[in-house]
Scaffold this motif. Structure first.
Motif, PDB file in Angstrom:
ATOM      1  N   GLY A  69       0.812  -1.217   0.000  1.00 18.94           N
ATOM      2  CA  GLY A  69       0.000   0.000   0.000  1.00 18.94           C
ATOM      3  C   GLY A  69       0.842   1.262   0.000  1.00 18.94           C
ATOM      4  O   GLY A  69       0.527   2.238  -0.696  1.00 18.94           O
ATOM      5  N   HIS A  70       1.944   1.262   0.804  1.00 15.89           N
ATOM      6  CA  HIS A  70       2.814   2.437   0.845  1.00 15.89           C
ATOM      7  C   HIS A  70       3.512   2.650  -0.501  1.00 15.89           C
ATOM      8  O   HIS A  70       3.654   3.798  -0.964  1.00 15.89           O
ATOM      9  CB  HIS A  70       3.863   2.272   1.949  1.00 15.89           C
ATOM     10  CG  HIS A  70       3.283   2.371   3.327  1.00 15.89           C
ATOM     11  ND1 HIS A  70       2.160   3.115   3.615  1.00 15.89           N
ATOM     12  CD2 HIS A  70       3.673   1.808   4.502  1.00 15.89           C
ATOM     13  CE1 HIS A  70       1.888   3.024   4.896  1.00 15.89           C
ATOM     14  NE2 HIS A  70       2.785   2.225   5.463  1.00 15.89           N
ATOM     15  N   VAL A  71       3.979   1.578  -1.118  1.00 18.09           N
ATOM     16  CA  VAL A  71       4.641   1.698  -2.422  1.00 18.09           C
ATOM     17  C   VAL A  71       3.678   2.302  -3.446  1.00 18.09           C
ATOM     18  O   VAL A  71       4.031   3.211  -4.210  1.00 18.09           O
ATOM     19  CB  VAL A  71       5.160   0.325  -2.889  1.00 18.09           C
ATOM     20  CG1 VAL A  71       5.602   0.385  -4.351  1.00 18.09           C
ATOM     21  CG2 VAL A  71       6.320  -0.137  -2.016  1.00 18.09           C
ATOM     22  N   GLY A 259      -8.490  -0.282   0.719  1.00 15.88           N
ATOM     23  CA  GLY A 259      -7.176   0.300   0.916  1.00 15.88           C
ATOM     24  C   GLY A 259      -6.819   0.427   2.387  1.00 15.88           C
ATOM     25  O   GLY A 259      -7.681   0.392   3.265  1.00 15.88           O
ATOM     26  N   VAL A 260      -5.529   0.579   2.647  1.00 17.14           N
ATOM     27  CA  VAL A 260      -5.020   0.738   4.016  1.00 17.14           C
ATOM     28  C   VAL A 260      -4.424   2.134   4.138  1.00 17.14           C
ATOM     29  O   VAL A 260      -3.645   2.564   3.283  1.00 17.14           O
ATOM     30  CB  VAL A 260      -3.953  -0.329   4.340  1.00 17.14           C
ATOM     31  CG1 VAL A 260      -3.373  -0.101   5.735  1.00 17.14           C
ATOM     32  CG2 VAL A 260      -4.545  -1.718   4.238  1.00 17.14           C
ATOM     33  N   GLU A 261      -4.820   2.851   5.188  1.00 16.01           N
ATOM     34  CA  GLU A 261      -4.329   4.215   5.412  1.00 16.01           C
ATOM     35  C   GLU A 261      -3.727   4.324   6.809  1.00 16.01           C
ATOM     36  O   GLU A 261      -4.300   3.819   7.785  1.00 16.01           O
ATOM     37  CB  GLU A 261      -5.480   5.223   5.272  1.00 16.01           C
ATOM     38  CG  GLU A 261      -6.091   5.306   3.882  1.00 16.01           C
ATOM     39  CD  GLU A 261      -5.190   5.992   2.880  1.00 16.01           C
ATOM     40  OE1 GLU A 261      -5.404   5.811   1.673  1.00 16.01           O
ATOM     41  OE2 GLU A 261      -4.258   6.698   3.302  1.00 16.01           O
ATOM     42  N   ARG A 262      -2.583   4.978   6.908  1.00 16.88           N
ATOM     43  CA  ARG A 262      -1.969   5.325   8.198  1.00 16.88           C
ATOM     44  C   ARG A 262      -2.083   6.845   8.374  1.00 16.88           C
ATOM     45  O   ARG A 262      -1.568   7.593   7.546  1.00 16.88           O
ATOM     46  CB  ARG A 262      -0.497   4.890   8.238  1.00 16.88           C
ATOM     47  CG  ARG A 262      -0.310   3.381   8.354  1.00 16.88           C
ATOM     48  CD  ARG A 262       1.165   3.026   8.309  1.00 16.88           C
ATOM     49  NE  ARG A 262       1.369   1.617   8.542  1.00 16.88           N
ATOM     50  CZ  ARG A 262       1.665   1.085   9.709  1.00 16.88           C
ATOM     51  NH1 ARG A 262       1.798   1.878  10.767  1.00 16.88           N
ATOM     52  NH2 ARG A 262       1.836  -0.210   9.858  1.00 16.88           N
ATOM     53  N   LEU A 263      -2.750   7.290   9.432  1.00 17.57           N
ATOM     54  CA  LEU A 263      -3.048   8.699   9.617  1.00 17.57           C
ATOM     55  C   LEU A 263      -2.648   9.146  11.021  1.00 17.57           C
ATOM     56  O   LEU A 263      -2.683   8.353  11.965  1.00 17.57           O
ATOM     57  CB  LEU A 263      -4.546   8.961   9.420  1.00 17.57           C
ATOM     58  CG  LEU A 263      -5.175   8.404   8.132  1.00 17.57           C
ATOM     59  CD1 LEU A 263      -6.668   8.526   8.186  1.00 17.57           C
ATOM     60  CD2 LEU A 263      -4.640   9.158   6.920  1.00 17.57           C
ATOM     61  N   SER A 264      -2.295  10.413  11.157  1.00 17.98           N
ATOM     62  CA  SER A 264      -1.981  11.012  12.460  1.00 17.98           C
ATOM     63  C   SER A 264      -2.632  12.390  12.509  1.00 17.98           C
ATOM     64  O   SER A 264      -2.534  13.161  11.555  1.00 17.98           O
ATOM     65  CB  SER A 264      -0.471  11.133  12.669  1.00 17.98           C
ATOM     66  OG  SER A 264       0.124   9.866  12.757  1.00 17.98           O
ATOM     67  N   TYR A 265      -3.307  12.707  13.627  1.00 18.57           N
ATOM     68  CA  TYR A 265      -3.968  13.993  13.776  1.00 18.57           C
ATOM     69  C   TYR A 265      -3.623  14.622  15.117  1.00 18.57           C
ATOM     70  O   TYR A 265      -3.483  13.918  16.119  1.00 18.57           O
ATOM     71  CB  TYR A 265      -5.488  13.832  13.665  1.00 18.57           C
ATOM     72  CG  TYR A 265      -5.950  13.424  12.295  1.00 18.57           C
ATOM     73  CD1 TYR A 265      -6.348  12.108  12.043  1.00 18.57           C
ATOM     74  CD2 TYR A 265      -5.949  14.321  11.239  1.00 18.57           C
ATOM     75  CE1 TYR A 265      -6.751  11.723  10.788  1.00 18.57           C
ATOM     76  CE2 TYR A 265      -6.365  13.944   9.983  1.00 18.57           C
ATOM     77  CZ  TYR A 265      -6.749  12.631   9.762  1.00 18.57           C
ATOM     78  OH  TYR A 265      -7.152  12.255   8.525  1.00 18.57           O
ATOM     79  N   THR A 266      -3.470  15.955  15.114  1.00 21.60           N
ATOM     80  CA  THR A 266      -3.154  16.713  16.329  1.00 21.60           C
ATOM     81  C   THR A 266      -4.275  17.699  16.607  1.00 21.60           C
ATOM     82  O   THR A 266      -5.285  17.736  15.898  1.00 21.60           O
ATOM     83  CB  THR A 266      -1.818  17.448  16.161  1.00 21.60           C
ATOM     84  OG1 THR A 266      -1.937  18.391  15.085  1.00 21.60           O
ATOM     85  CG2 THR A 266      -0.704  16.467  15.836  1.00 21.60           C
ATOM     86  N   LYS A 267      -4.064  18.557  17.647  1.00 22.81           N
ATOM     87  CA  LYS A 267      -5.118  19.490  18.047  1.00 22.81           C
ATOM     88  C   LYS A 267      -5.420  20.520  16.951  1.00 22.81           C
ATOM     89  O   LYS A 267      -6.524  21.048  16.902  1.00 22.81           O
ATOM     90  CB  LYS A 267      -4.690  20.212  19.341  1.00 22.81           C
ATOM     91  CG  LYS A 267      -4.702  19.298  20.554  1.00 22.81           C
ATOM     92  CD  LYS A 267      -4.301  20.036  21.802  1.00 22.81           C
ATOM     93  CE  LYS A 267      -2.797  20.282  21.835  1.00 22.81           C
ATOM     94  NZ  LYS A 267      -2.366  20.815  23.157  1.00 22.81           N
ATOM     95  N   GLY A 268      -4.480  20.796  16.074  1.00 24.69           N
ATOM     96  CA  GLY A 268      -4.705  21.797  15.039  1.00 24.69           C
ATOM     97  C   GLY A 268      -5.334  21.254  13.773  1.00 24.69           C
ATOM     98  O   GLY A 268      -5.633  22.005  12.868  1.00 24.69           O
ATOM     99  N   ASP A 269      -5.525  19.910  13.696  1.00 23.58           N
ATOM    100  CA  ASP A 269      -6.066  19.326  12.465  1.00 23.58           C
ATOM    101  C   ASP A 269      -7.591  19.348  12.510  1.00 23.58           C
ATOM    102  O   ASP A 269      -8.197  19.296  13.574  1.00 23.58           O
ATOM    103  CB  ASP A 269      -5.594  17.864  12.325  1.00 23.58           C
ATOM    104  CG  ASP A 269      -4.107  17.790  11.982  1.00 23.58           C
ATOM    105  OD1 ASP A 269      -3.472  16.833  12.411  1.00 23.58           O
ATOM    106  OD2 ASP A 269      -3.619  18.693  11.304  1.00 23.58           O
ATOM    107  N   PRO A 270      -8.259  19.291  11.315  1.00 23.61           N
ATOM    108  CA  PRO A 270      -7.617  19.532  10.015  1.00 23.61           C
ATOM    109  C   PRO A 270      -7.313  21.005   9.825  1.00 23.61           C
ATOM    110  O   PRO A 270      -7.997  21.862  10.371  1.00 23.61           O
ATOM    111  CB  PRO A 270      -8.672  19.043   9.002  1.00 23.61           C
ATOM    112  CG  PRO A 270      -9.968  19.211   9.720  1.00 23.61           C
ATOM    113  CD  PRO A 270      -9.678  18.989  11.189  1.00 23.61           C
ATOM    114  N   ALA A 271      -6.238  21.293   9.052  1.00 24.08           N
ATOM    115  CA  ALA A 271      -5.806  22.679   8.887  1.00 24.08           C
ATOM    116  C   ALA A 271      -6.862  23.511   8.196  1.00 24.08           C
ATOM    117  O   ALA A 271      -6.995  24.695   8.428  1.00 24.08           O
ATOM    118  CB  ALA A 271      -4.498  22.728   8.088  1.00 24.08           C
ATOM    119  N   ALA A 272      -7.647  22.894   7.328  1.00 24.23           N
ATOM    120  CA  ALA A 272      -8.721  23.599   6.626  1.00 24.23           C
ATOM    121  C   ALA A 272      -9.847  22.625   6.437  1.00 24.23           C
ATOM    122  O   ALA A 272      -9.645  21.428   6.349  1.00 24.23           O
ATOM    123  CB  ALA A 272      -8.244  24.170   5.292  1.00 24.23           C
ATOM    124  N   GLY A 273     -11.075  23.131   6.289  1.00 26.35           N
ATOM    125  CA  GLY A 273     -12.203  22.252   6.047  1.00 26.35           C
ATOM    126  C   GLY A 273     -13.273  22.396   7.089  1.00 26.35           C
ATOM    127  O   GLY A 273     -13.167  23.114   8.044  1.00 26.35           O
TER     128      GLY A 273
END
Length: 273
Positions: A69-71, A259-273
């Protein structure tokens, strides 16, 4: 007559002459004028994993399924056709893994359901609400009876009886449930909500210090919410089946079914939307 290898035996094969997957991805990235940080930001693949793959080290991917998936994801990000690279990966790592039927996995999870503990907090809150409601109803009834007695006295003809509408304030409109949910998200934490809207999906969630928050299957129609002081790391299997909200806002990513997704989110996410 000498016995030995002929010159043809010492010639490199076509596969040996082919550049490695990592080298191909790295050269394509450089040719596209992209940095590793930019590729990581656009693909959600962490920077250490991008570096490792460009060095042909797939041990940090977490297995062949994730590595493939990463490739595929990195190839698309740098403008390459992903299929030849995925085929090259399969050829170098024992062939494409045979698909595993999902039915036994889900059947096993049905056999061992988690026991839900009694929600004593909810029961106590419900009992308090009933008691407060009863007390309020009693006080209201007593007050209404006193008003009725005063109206029936001698002064009733001189003073008009006030109607209930004159002394009652109109009820405040209730906020929209979705607005309340967004407003209730604490600003000093990162809050991630996952909903399996189209199909079931396997998910894994960890806090910023690596603590496992959840690891299992989210069935269609089910939801999970995770919070952490700094960051929430996710792995989504069958990511296209997931509807994702981060800090009260919907994430509009086009995840693929299967599909396989690796995600990371912080206090500021999402930056827009």
């Amino acid at each position: 007559m000498s016995i030995g290898n002929s010159p043809e035996d010492n010639r490199p094969s076509v596969e040996d002459a082919r550049p490695s997957i990592g080298h191909t991805l790295q050269q394509a990235r450089i040719g596209a004028g992209l940095t590793v940080d930019e590729v990581s930001s656009s693909t959600r693949v962490r920077i250490p994993i991008v570096h490792a793959i460009e060095e042909d080290d797939f041990s940090r991917c977490g297995g062949d399924v994730y590595a493939r998936g990463h490739v595929r994801t990195l190839a698309r990000a740098v403008g390459l056709d992903p299929e030849p690279l995925v085929e090259q990966y399969d050829a170098e790592h024992g062939g494409r893994p045979s698909p595993t039927s999902a039915a036994p996995l889900f059947e096993a999870e049905r056999i061992r359901p988690e026991r839900r503990r009694p929600n004593w907090t909810a029961a106590m809150v419900a009992a308090i609400v009933v008691v407060v409601g009863f007390a309020g109803f009693t006080l209201f009834s007593d007050g209404e009876s006193q008003n009725t007695q005063v109206a029936e006295g001698p002064a009733a003809e001189a003073k008009p009886t006030p109607t209930k509408a004159d002394g009652t304030k109109p009820a405040d409109p209730k906020p929209d449930p979705s607005d309340s949910a967004i407003a209730a998200v604490p600003k000093d934490k990162v809050t991630v909500k996952l909903s399996a809207t189209h199909d079931k999906s396997w998910i894994s969630a960890k806090s910023h210090n690596g603590k496992l928050l959840f690891d299992g299957t989210l069935l269609k129609g089910e939801s999970k919410t995770f919070q952490d002081d700094e960051r929430v790391d996710l792995i989504l299997g069958n990511a296209g089946a997931i509807e994702l909200f981060v800090n009260g806002k919907k994430v509009e990513d086009d995840f693929e079914m299967g599909g396989v997704e690796r995600l990371s989110y912080t206090k500021g996410d999402p930056a827009a939307g």
